[in-house]
Motif scaffolding. Structure first.
Motif, PDB file in Angstrom:
ATOM      1  N   THR A 267       2.477   2.325   1.473  1.00  0.00           N
ATOM      2  CA  THR A 267       1.400   3.483   1.599  1.00  0.00           C
ATOM      3  C   THR A 267      -0.078   2.832   2.310  1.00  0.00           C
ATOM      4  O   THR A 267      -0.648   2.327   1.605  1.00  0.00           O
ATOM      5  N   GLU A 268       0.075   3.020   3.440  1.00  0.00           N
ATOM      6  CA  GLU A 268      -1.141   2.592   4.334  1.00  0.00           C
ATOM      7  C   GLU A 268      -2.607   3.165   3.953  1.00  0.00           C
ATOM      8  O   GLU A 268      -3.490   2.901   3.971  1.00  0.00           O
ATOM      9  N   CYS A 269      -2.135   4.612   3.859  1.00  0.00           N
ATOM     10  CA  CYS A 269      -3.616   5.337   3.595  1.00  0.00           C
ATOM     11  C   CYS A 269      -4.055   5.121   2.175  1.00  0.00           C
ATOM     12  O   CYS A 269      -5.499   5.418   1.871  1.00  0.00           O
ATOM     13  N   LYS A 270      -3.433   4.536   1.178  1.00  0.00           N
ATOM     14  CA  LYS A 270      -4.224   4.343  -0.322  1.00  0.00           C
ATOM     15  C   LYS A 270      -3.574   2.982  -0.951  1.00  0.00           C
ATOM     16  O   LYS A 270      -2.245   2.757  -0.544  1.00  0.00           O
ATOM     17  N   ALA A 271      -4.262   2.384  -1.650  1.00  0.00           N
ATOM     18  CA  ALA A 271      -3.702   1.276  -2.513  1.00  0.00           C
ATOM     19  C   ALA A 271      -3.100   2.047  -3.661  1.00  0.00           C
ATOM     20  O   ALA A 271      -3.275   3.209  -4.406  1.00  0.00           O
TER      21      ALA A 271
ATOM     22  N   SER B  30       3.370   5.260 -10.969  1.00  0.00           N
ATOM     23  CA  SER B  30       2.423   4.764 -10.037  1.00  0.00           C
ATOM     24  C   SER B  30       1.015   5.315 -10.210  1.00  0.00           C
ATOM     25  O   SER B  30       1.044   6.632 -10.658  1.00  0.00           O
ATOM     26  N   VAL B  31       0.019   4.610  -9.989  1.00  0.00           N
ATOM     27  CA  VAL B  31      -1.424   5.448  -9.827  1.00  0.00           C
ATOM     28  C   VAL B  31      -2.101   4.986  -8.565  1.00  0.00           C
ATOM     29  O   VAL B  31      -2.025   3.850  -7.982  1.00  0.00           O
ATOM     30  N   TYR B  32      -2.867   6.003  -8.021  1.00  0.00           N
ATOM     31  CA  TYR B  32      -3.298   5.532  -6.704  1.00  0.00           C
ATOM     32  C   TYR B  32      -4.744   5.291  -7.180  1.00  0.00           C
ATOM     33  O   TYR B  32      -5.514   5.663  -7.893  1.00  0.00           O
ATOM     34  N   MET B  33      -5.085   4.098  -6.155  1.00  0.00           N
ATOM     35  CA  MET B  33      -6.366   3.337  -6.422  1.00  0.00           C
ATOM     36  C   MET B  33      -7.642   3.899  -5.488  1.00  0.00           C
ATOM     37  O   MET B  33      -7.095   4.336  -4.421  1.00  0.00           O
ATOM     38  N   ASP B  34      -8.713   3.602  -5.925  1.00  0.00           N
ATOM     39  CA  ASP B  34      -9.829   3.997  -5.060  1.00  0.00           C
ATOM     40  C   ASP B  34      -9.415   2.982  -3.562  1.00  0.00           C
ATOM     41  O   ASP B  34      -9.181   1.937  -3.963  1.00  0.00           O
ATOM     42  N   LYS B  35      -9.587   3.537  -2.606  1.00  0.00           N
ATOM     43  CA  LYS B  35      -9.492   2.740  -1.260  1.00  0.00           C
ATOM     44  C   LYS B  35     -10.256   1.335  -1.400  1.00  0.00           C
ATOM     45  O   LYS B  35     -10.041   0.378  -0.821  1.00  0.00           O
ATOM     46  N   THR B  36     -11.367   1.387  -1.969  1.00  0.00           N
ATOM     47  CA  THR B  36     -12.401   0.286  -2.026  1.00  0.00           C
ATOM     48  C   THR B  36     -11.697  -0.908  -3.240  1.00  0.00           C
ATOM     49  O   THR B  36     -12.287  -2.082  -2.964  1.00  0.00           O
ATOM     50  N   GLU B  37     -10.774  -0.403  -4.003  1.00  0.00           N
ATOM     51  CA  GLU B  37     -10.352  -1.418  -4.999  1.00  0.00           C
ATOM     52  C   GLU B  37      -9.134  -2.428  -4.205  1.00  0.00           C
ATOM     53  O   GLU B  37      -8.288  -1.595  -3.553  1.00  0.00           O
ATOM     54  N   GLU B  38      -9.198  -3.498  -4.644  1.00  0.00           N
ATOM     55  CA  GLU B  38      -8.432  -4.216  -3.946  1.00  0.00           C
ATOM     56  C   GLU B  38      -7.289  -4.794  -5.066  1.00  0.00           C
ATOM     57  O   GLU B  38      -7.856  -5.574  -5.919  1.00  0.00           O
ATOM     58  N   ILE B  39      -5.980  -4.863  -4.670  1.00  0.00           N
ATOM     59  CA  ILE B  39      -5.063  -5.308  -5.937  1.00  0.00           C
ATOM     60  C   ILE B  39      -4.718  -6.599  -5.168  1.00  0.00           C
ATOM     61  O   ILE B  39      -3.999  -6.733  -3.979  1.00  0.00           O
ATOM     62  N   SER B  40      -5.102  -7.668  -5.776  1.00  0.00           N
ATOM     63  CA  SER B  40      -4.814  -8.846  -5.247  1.00  0.00           C
ATOM     64  C   SER B  40      -3.876  -9.717  -6.474  1.00  0.00           C
ATOM     65  O   SER B  40      -3.831  -9.319  -7.353  1.00  0.00           O
TER      66      SER B  40
END
Lengths: 157, 103
Positions: A80-84, A147-157
């Motif tokens: 999903t490119e538009c959201k994390a 699944s949960v949608y993350m804030d775009k600013t949150e990075e899952i690393s």
């Protein structure tokens, strides 16, 4: 442990027997992963709640059955490119059980408590506590993706 | 995770003070305590959740069990639930049968 499949980057994984003896280990994994990757407390709680219901169902149906395993992985969805998107994927090779999430109805708040049926409450909570829920049956495994949608600013690393 | 339950009995009003998580593993302990109470004789059952971080549907079922065993005009109060537990109770429609108390 870190692997990349076609669409998901596996962040961590646990494999165990679906048994109440494994309950603490499984729930500790869920708690650790949701707290680690989801900063929104409500979403973190909701995902843990949904996972708890799924794991509970699997243990109830499959406990003590020989050769049955439960696998849980935390994943970053990279399709999903538009959201994390953060996924918890729970798989078991026990009895085939399709929860039919799409046909679940919300509990009617107007039903008197004396008439309330408790069955289905858990699956309703699964569906309503995540941003997206998927079920597939593949290679003899029930596979639930929460699944949960993350804030775009949150990075899952 | 463990659950501890302390019972405060004040005649027709009983308060259960819970500490820990109420989930598939621990909810049977809550149910067991509830079955020892004379629920029909209570005017109010208070479930203090101030020290509870997590409650699954197994915990909600225990609350419904208690309410169903009590008289129609008796009250089951949920005391100081965290925001997440309160949201789940509302979402499932059980807030029509349970009262919230914040102290």
């Amino acid at each position: 442990m870190e692997n990349t499949t076609n669409n998901q980057k596996i962040l961590s994984q646990i494999v165990s027997k679906p048994s109440m003896d494994s309950w603490d280990e499984l729930m500790d994994f869920i708690s650790t992963e949701t707290i680690k990757y989801i900063s929104d407390k409500k979403k973190s709680y909701g995902l843990k709640l949904a996972a708890e219901e799924i794991i509970s169902n699997i243990i109830r149906v499959s406990e003590c059955k020989e050769g049955v395993i439960i696998k849980i992985s935390s994943q970053k969805d990279i399709t999903t490119e538009c959201k994390a998107v953060f996924d918890l994927v729970i798989a078991d090779n026990g009895i085939h059980f399709d929860p039919e999430f799409d046909s679940l109805k919300n509990p009617c708040p107007d039903i008197k408590i004396s008439d309330r049926k408790i069955g289905g409450l858990g699956l309703f909570l699964v569906k309503s506590s995540c941003d997206r829920v998927k079920y597939i049956y593949k290679d003899l495994f029930n596979i639930y993706t929460l699944s949960v949608y993350m804030d775009k600013t949150e990075e899952i690393s | 995770m463990t659950l501890t339950i302390r019972t405060i009995d004040e005649n027709e009003i009983v308060t259960l003070v819970l500490q820990g998580d109420v989930d598939t593993k621990t909810a049977p302990e809550l149910l067991e305590v509830l079955t020892t109470l004379k629920l029909k004789e209570l005017s109010e059952l208070k479930i203090d959740l101030a020290e509870v971080n997590f409650m699954s549907s197994a915990g909600l079922r225990a609350l419904v069990f208690a309410k169903q065993k009590m008289n129609h005009d008796s009250i089951v109060s949920v005391v100081n639930p965290n925001d997440e537990i309160k949201d789940v109770i509302i979402k499932t429609g059980l807030s029509n049968a349970l009262s919230f108390i914040n102290t």
